[in-house]
Design a protein around this motif. Structure first.
Motif, PDB file in Angstrom:
ATOM      1  N   GLU A 325     -22.252 -17.706  89.008  1.00  0.00           N
ATOM      2  CA  GLU A 325     -21.543 -17.481  87.755  1.00  0.00           C
ATOM      3  C   GLU A 325     -22.168 -16.354  86.934  1.00  0.00           C
ATOM      4  OE1 GLU A 325     -21.435 -21.079  85.573  1.00  0.00           O
ATOM      5  OE2 GLU A 325     -20.259 -22.182  87.066  1.00  0.00           O
ATOM      6  N   GLY A 326     -23.517 -16.293  86.965  1.00  0.00           N
ATOM      7  CA  GLY A 326     -24.172 -15.422  86.004  1.00  0.00           C
ATOM      8  C   GLY A 326     -24.735 -14.130  86.526  1.00  0.00           C
ATOM      9  N   SER A 327     -24.700 -13.889  87.835  1.00  0.00           N
ATOM     10  CA  SER A 327     -25.449 -12.749  88.330  1.00  0.00           C
ATOM     11  C   SER A 327     -24.652 -11.740  89.134  1.00  0.00           C
ATOM     12  CB  SER A 327     -26.601 -13.259  89.208  1.00  0.00           C
ATOM     13  OG  SER A 327     -26.079 -13.972  90.310  1.00  0.00           O
ATOM     14  N   GLY A 328     -23.358 -11.945  89.241  1.00  0.00           N
ATOM     15  CA  GLY A 328     -22.569 -10.973  89.996  1.00  0.00           C
ATOM     16  C   GLY A 328     -23.006 -10.916  91.443  1.00  0.00           C
ATOM     17  N   ASP A 329     -23.477  -9.748  91.874  1.00  0.00           N
ATOM     18  CA  ASP A 329     -23.894  -9.597  93.266  1.00  0.00           C
ATOM     19  C   ASP A 329     -25.372  -9.928  93.462  1.00  0.00           C
ATOM     20  OD1 ASP A 329     -24.989  -7.501  91.927  1.00  0.00           O
ATOM     21  OD2 ASP A 329     -24.262  -5.927  93.277  1.00  0.00           O
ATOM     22  N   LYS A 330     -26.021 -10.535  92.458  1.00  0.00           N
ATOM     23  CA  LYS A 330     -27.452 -10.843  92.554  1.00  0.00           C
ATOM     24  C   LYS A 330     -27.690 -12.341  92.783  1.00  0.00           C
ATOM     25  CE  LYS A 330     -28.249  -9.024  88.527  1.00  0.00           C
ATOM     26  NZ  LYS A 330     -28.944  -8.534  87.313  1.00  0.00           N
ATOM     27  N   THR A 331     -26.758 -13.003  93.427  1.00  0.00           N
ATOM     28  CA  THR A 331     -26.864 -14.441  93.627  1.00  0.00           C
ATOM     29  C   THR A 331     -28.056 -14.801  94.511  1.00  0.00           C
ATOM     30  OG1 THR A 331     -24.471 -14.676  93.415  1.00  0.00           O
ATOM     31  CG2 THR A 331     -25.663 -16.494  94.446  1.00  0.00           C
ATOM     32  N   LEU A 332     -28.845 -15.777  94.037  1.00  0.00           N
ATOM     33  CA  LEU A 332     -29.953 -16.329  94.809  1.00  0.00           C
ATOM     34  C   LEU A 332     -29.881 -17.843  94.723  1.00  0.00           C
ATOM     35  CD1 LEU A 332     -32.959 -14.151  93.527  1.00  0.00           C
ATOM     36  CD2 LEU A 332     -31.743 -13.858  95.694  1.00  0.00           C
ATOM     37  N   THR A 333     -30.246 -18.525  95.798  1.00  0.00           N
ATOM     38  CA  THR A 333     -30.385 -19.970  95.685  1.00  0.00           C
ATOM     39  C   THR A 333     -31.584 -20.271  94.791  1.00  0.00           C
ATOM     40  OG1 THR A 333     -31.882 -20.231  97.565  1.00  0.00           O
ATOM     41  CG2 THR A 333     -29.506 -20.229  98.041  1.00  0.00           C
ATOM     42  N   THR A 334     -31.622 -21.478  94.253  1.00  0.00           N
ATOM     43  CA  THR A 334     -32.750 -21.842  93.411  1.00  0.00           C
ATOM     44  C   THR A 334     -34.041 -21.859  94.207  1.00  0.00           C
ATOM     45  OG1 THR A 334     -31.271 -23.136  92.000  1.00  0.00           O
ATOM     46  CG2 THR A 334     -33.622 -23.560  91.792  1.00  0.00           C
ATOM     47  N   ASP A 335     -33.994 -22.275  95.456  1.00  0.00           N
ATOM     48  CA  ASP A 335     -35.198 -22.253  96.296  1.00  0.00           C
ATOM     49  C   ASP A 335     -35.720 -20.823  96.458  1.00  0.00           C
ATOM     50  OD1 ASP A 335     -35.306 -24.955  96.633  1.00  0.00           O
ATOM     51  OD2 ASP A 335     -34.310 -24.960  98.581  1.00  0.00           O
ATOM     52  N   GLU A 336     -34.808 -19.869  96.576  1.00  0.00           N
ATOM     53  CA  GLU A 336     -35.224 -18.467  96.684  1.00  0.00           C
ATOM     54  C   GLU A 336     -35.863 -17.979  95.388  1.00  0.00           C
ATOM     55  OE1 GLU A 336     -31.959 -16.767  99.916  1.00  0.00           O
ATOM     56  OE2 GLU A 336     -31.427 -16.873  97.788  1.00  0.00           O
ATOM     57  N   VAL A 337     -35.321 -18.418  94.263  1.00  0.00           N
ATOM     58  CA  VAL A 337     -35.919 -18.057  92.969  1.00  0.00           C
ATOM     59  C   VAL A 337     -37.316 -18.647  92.847  1.00  0.00           C
ATOM     60  CG1 VAL A 337     -35.689 -18.236  90.459  1.00  0.00           C
ATOM     61  CG2 VAL A 337     -33.654 -17.863  91.871  1.00  0.00           C
ATOM     62  N   ILE A 338     -37.473 -19.921  93.237  1.00  0.00           N
ATOM     63  CA  ILE A 338     -38.785 -20.571  93.194  1.00  0.00           C
ATOM     64  C   ILE A 338     -39.775 -19.818  94.069  1.00  0.00           C
ATOM     65  CG2 ILE A 338     -40.060 -22.654  93.851  1.00  0.00           C
ATOM     66  CD1 ILE A 338     -38.470 -23.009  91.285  1.00  0.00           C
ATOM     67  N   ARG A 339     -39.353 -19.410  95.256  1.00  0.00           N
ATOM     68  CA  ARG A 339     -40.234 -18.676  96.164  1.00  0.00           C
ATOM     69  C   ARG A 339     -40.698 -17.367  95.526  1.00  0.00           C
ATOM     70  NH1 ARG A 339     -39.561 -14.539  99.750  1.00  0.00           N
ATOM     71  NH2 ARG A 339     -40.972 -14.518 101.562  1.00  0.00           N
ATOM     72  N   ARG A 340     -39.797 -16.653  94.906  1.00  0.00           N
ATOM     73  CA  ARG A 340     -40.167 -15.384  94.274  1.00  0.00           C
ATOM     74  C   ARG A 340     -41.061 -15.611  93.061  1.00  0.00           C
ATOM     75  NH1 ARG A 340     -35.671 -10.900  93.638  1.00  0.00           N
ATOM     76  NH2 ARG A 340     -37.588  -9.920  92.922  1.00  0.00           N
ATOM     77  N   LEU A 341     -40.785 -16.663  92.303  1.00  0.00           N
ATOM     78  CA  LEU A 341     -41.645 -16.963  91.163  1.00  0.00           C
ATOM     79  C   LEU A 341     -43.086 -17.183  91.612  1.00  0.00           C
ATOM     80  CD1 LEU A 341     -39.410 -19.370  89.022  1.00  0.00           C
ATOM     81  CD2 LEU A 341     -40.267 -17.134  88.312  1.00  0.00           C
ATOM     82  N   VAL A 342     -43.259 -17.904  92.705  1.00  0.00           N
ATOM     83  CA  VAL A 342     -44.612 -18.187  93.199  1.00  0.00           C
ATOM     84  C   VAL A 342     -45.258 -16.936  93.778  1.00  0.00           C
ATOM     85  CG1 VAL A 342     -45.978 -19.490  94.864  1.00  0.00           C
ATOM     86  CG2 VAL A 342     -44.109 -20.617  93.650  1.00  0.00           C
ATOM     87  N   LEU A 343     -44.590 -16.306  94.730  1.00  0.00           N
ATOM     88  CA  LEU A 343     -45.210 -15.222  95.492  1.00  0.00           C
ATOM     89  C   LEU A 343     -45.379 -13.947  94.682  1.00  0.00           C
ATOM     90  CD1 LEU A 343     -43.468 -15.608  98.976  1.00  0.00           C
ATOM     91  CD2 LEU A 343     -45.703 -16.454  98.233  1.00  0.00           C
ATOM     92  N   GLU A 344     -44.425 -13.648  93.825  1.00  0.00           N
ATOM     93  CA  GLU A 344     -44.448 -12.366  93.123  1.00  0.00           C
ATOM     94  C   GLU A 344     -44.952 -12.456  91.691  1.00  0.00           C
ATOM     95  OE1 GLU A 344     -40.539 -10.668  93.425  1.00  0.00           O
ATOM     96  OE2 GLU A 344     -40.366 -11.172  95.562  1.00  0.00           O
ATOM     97  N   HIS A 345     -44.805 -13.653  91.088  1.00  0.00           N
ATOM     98  CA  HIS A 345     -45.123 -13.751  89.658  1.00  0.00           C
ATOM     99  C   HIS A 345     -46.104 -14.875  89.331  1.00  0.00           C
ATOM    100  CE1 HIS A 345     -42.025 -10.776  88.700  1.00  0.00           C
ATOM    101  NE2 HIS A 345     -41.322 -11.358  89.663  1.00  0.00           N
TER     102      HIS A 345
END
Length: 389
Positions: A325-345
């Protein structure tokens, strides 16, 4: 060997899953752990002293009486009177090996495989896990509305579960709503199971509810409690069920098979904490409420597009911006967001999909162990992730 299909079908704990990514980090900012709602500070000195004393006593390692140590029953009875203004004797209190055991044994006392239990969404993930492990069917209530709950009740319904303040939302349910849900349960002769683990972290001082004013409350109400967060003793595994005497007798059958009794040392720690650490407990509540205010302010600008829906007790319930709904072509699953939060941030959190039957783009952040400067840093890191997409 063959394993039970029911167990294999239930996902593993989301906390363990979130921490799986931590081992794959290489460099990056210091880790901010917002995954588990467990105190990051030591218990009160008076409690630590009592734990050491019990460990050295002759009966310190022995079984406690299965119905509970009298010193804890008396202390918690007094605590309940202060909190609710109601007289609840020790005969209606059963210490358990933490609040998770309280829930599992209580719900399995009133429900059986094939029966149904109403679970408001978002739910506490261990509640959903246990129902499925025990063959009980969860019926998901997507809006905390009495009329909607009424529609889910049928001849197989055995209980309605309510967590207040909520895990994962932090929302404190109004006493009037609790009363309405209680009345619904009484009409249908089903249990109202109230998980009140975070009762003392509410930001209001009024009683959480008035259900105990009814002399017949034990016909419907099963109230669950934890001393883990309030006293910073999660490893000593002690919680409690407050119920009718008849239910206590039946729950003891489960406890006898699982653990015999709640750990003696945990019960002793909880008793001294209730009796002698009230000032220390209030200091922790005040500190966490300061963190809550700071967290709400830090999230007000919606850093990186992350939107705070609710916060309280230990938790912030946040919608991430990478949904369909909110990201247009930037859709990520929540698990993918969690992974990026951990590994990158360097942010560890729990995906909201652990608390809902579908992935709706939510994340639970447990902010209570962060200092104000860490909360600011957290918001900055969210901004960086949002701007990278």
């Amino acid at each position: 060997m063959q394993l039970r299909s029911r167990t294999l079908s239930v996902p593993t704990s989301p906390i363990a899953e979130a921490h799986r990514w931590v081992s794959e980090r290489s460099g990056g900012p210091p880790l901010l752990d917002l995954s588990q709602a467990a105190p990051g500070y030591p218990t009160a000195p008076v409690i630590a002293q009592r734990i050491a004393e019990v460990a050295a006593e002759g009966d310190g390692g022995r079984y406690a009486p299965p119905p509970g140590l009298p010193v804890l029953l008396d202390a918690f009875s007094d605590e309940l009177k202060r909190s609710y203004g109601a007289e609840i004797g020790g005969e209606r209190i059963l210490p358990t090996g933490g609040c998770n055991q309280a829930f599992c044994t209580a719900v399995s006392t009133v429900a059986e495989p094939g029966s149904e239990v109403i679970l408001p969404v978002p739910y506490y993930f261990n509640h959903d896990m246990w129902l499925k492990l025990d063959g009980i069917v969860p019926r998901y209530l997507h809006h905390l509305d009495v009329d909607a709950a009424e529609q889910l009740v049928n001849e197989r319904t055995r209980a309605l579960v309510l967590v207040t303040p909520g895990n994962p939302t932090g929302v404190t349910v109004e006493p009037e709503v609790i009363q309405d849900l209680h009345d619904l349960c009484r009409r249908h002769d089903i249990a109202l199971i109230l998980d009140e683990t975070y009762r003392n972290f509410r930001t209001v001082s009024d009683p959480p509810h008035t259900l105990f004013d009814d002399p017949n409350w034990g016909d419907t109400v099963i109230s669950l409690h934890s001393f883990s967060k309030d006293l910073a003793i999660p490893g000593y595994r002690v919680g409690a069920i407050v119920s009718s005497e008849a239910l206590k007798v039946e729950v003891l059958k489960f406890v006898d098979c699982v653990q015999i009794c709640a750990p003696r040392i945990g019960q002793e720690a909880a008793a001294v904490g209730l009796n002698q650490a009230r000032g220390w407990r209030q200091e922790q509540v005040d500190r966490i409420n300061v963190a809550l205010t700071h967290f709400i302010e830090a999230m007000r600008p919606q850093p990186g597009g992350f939107q705070l829906a609710s916060a309280g007790a230990y938790f912030g319930w946040v919608r991430h911006p990478f949904t369909a709904e909110g990201s247009g072509d930037k859709t990520l699953t929540t698990d993918e967001v969690i992974r990026r939060l951990v590994l990158e941030h360097g942010i560890v959190a729990i995906p909201g999909s652990a608390f809902t039957p579908t992935d709706d783009g939510w994340i639970r952040f447990s902010y209570a162990n962060l200092e104000p400067n860490q909360i600011d840093d957290f918001a900055t890191r969210l901004s960086h992730l949002g701007n990278e997409q």
